[in-house]
Design a protein around this motif. Structure first.
Motif, mmCIF file in Angstrom:
data_model
loop_
_atom_site.group_PDB
_atom_site.id
_atom_site.type_symbol
_atom_site.label_atom_id
_atom_site.label_comp_id
_atom_site.label_asym_id
_atom_site.label_seq_id
_atom_site.Cartn_x
_atom_site.Cartn_y
_atom_site.Cartn_z
ATOM 1 N N MET A 94 0.960 -0.979 0.223
ATOM 2 C CA MET A 94 0.089 -0.332 -0.623
ATOM 3 C C MET A 94 0.716 0.946 0.089
ATOM 4 O O MET A 94 2.101 1.183 1.027
ATOM 5 N N ASN A 95 0.704 2.375 -0.906
ATOM 6 C CA ASN A 95 0.943 3.413 -0.907
ATOM 7 C C ASN A 95 0.754 4.190 0.294
ATOM 8 O O ASN A 95 0.274 4.082 1.005
ATOM 9 N N VAL B 220 0.368 7.696 1.976
ATOM 10 C CA VAL B 220 0.263 8.671 1.648
ATOM 11 C C VAL B 220 0.322 9.987 2.352
ATOM 12 O O VAL B 220 0.461 9.417 3.436
ATOM 13 N N ILE C 74 -3.318 14.420 2.206
ATOM 14 C CA ILE C 74 -5.034 14.242 1.644
ATOM 15 C C ILE C 74 -5.578 15.751 1.717
ATOM 16 O O ILE C 74 -5.424 15.639 3.288
ATOM 17 N N PRO D 213 -10.754 14.138 5.519
ATOM 18 C CA PRO D 213 -10.393 13.587 3.925
ATOM 19 C C PRO D 213 -10.325 11.984 4.058
ATOM 20 O O PRO D 213 -11.105 11.829 3.427
ATOM 21 N N SER D 214 -10.505 11.743 5.436
ATOM 22 C CA SER D 214 -9.951 10.716 5.521
ATOM 23 C C SER D 214 -11.167 9.740 5.487
ATOM 24 O O SER D 214 -10.814 8.560 5.075
ATOM 25 N N ASP D 215 -11.986 10.800 4.838
ATOM 26 C CA ASP D 215 -13.339 9.650 4.367
ATOM 27 C C ASP D 215 -13.616 9.359 3.542
ATOM 28 O O ASP D 215 -14.507 8.577 3.199
ATOM 29 N N PHE D 216 -12.315 9.606 2.510
ATOM 30 C CA PHE D 216 -12.309 9.546 1.098
ATOM 31 C C PHE D 216 -11.364 8.935 0.746
ATOM 32 O O PHE D 216 -11.478 8.249 -0.435
ATOM 33 N N ILE D 217 -10.337 7.688 1.546
ATOM 34 C CA ILE D 217 -9.703 7.096 0.765
ATOM 35 C C ILE D 217 -10.164 5.378 1.828
ATOM 36 O O ILE D 217 -10.561 5.876 2.752
#
Length: 116
Positions: A1-2, A4, A7, A112-116
């Motif tokens: 996994m990359n 991040v 975000i 932002p973490s809601d979308f990854i």
């Protein structure tokens, strides 16, 4: 996994008149640049637009607005220029306020973490 590192949530506010694009980031950046530079040509350079595209945006804004947003001064011995009208300054201020309010809403409502 990359991994991040950064975000964020971004958005673009656009205003349409009868489904025709009227105001957005490009036209607003151009208005700000005309206000600072005093000419469409210099504003086009500052915003990395072609001179033709800048003129098209100005013509479109002036055509769709109740009152012209940019006043053009024809060239000649003293050169031309352009200025943002009182109506243009008000529209720019309203647009920037809308952008801030939308950003505050988005940032307060979502992570932002809601979308990854």
């Amino acid at each position: 996994m990359n991994q991040v590192k950064d975000i964020r949530i971004g958005f673009r506010v656009k205003v349409f008149v009868d489904d025709e694009p009227y105001l957005g980031k490009g036209p607003m950046d151009l208005l700000k640049a005309i206000e600072q530079e005093g000419s469409i040509a210099n504003a086009a350079k500052a915003t990395q637009l072609s001179y033709r595209k800048a003129w098209q945006l100005v013509e479109n804004m002036n055509r769709l607005a109740k009152q012209p947003l940019v006043e053009k001064k024809l060239g000649g011995n003293r050169g031309g220029g352009a200025s943002v009208t009182v109506a243009g300054k008000e529209i720019l201020e309203n647009y920037l306020s809308l952008e801030r309010q939308v950003d505050q809403f988005v940032q307060s409502r979502f992570k932002p973490s809601d979308f990854i």
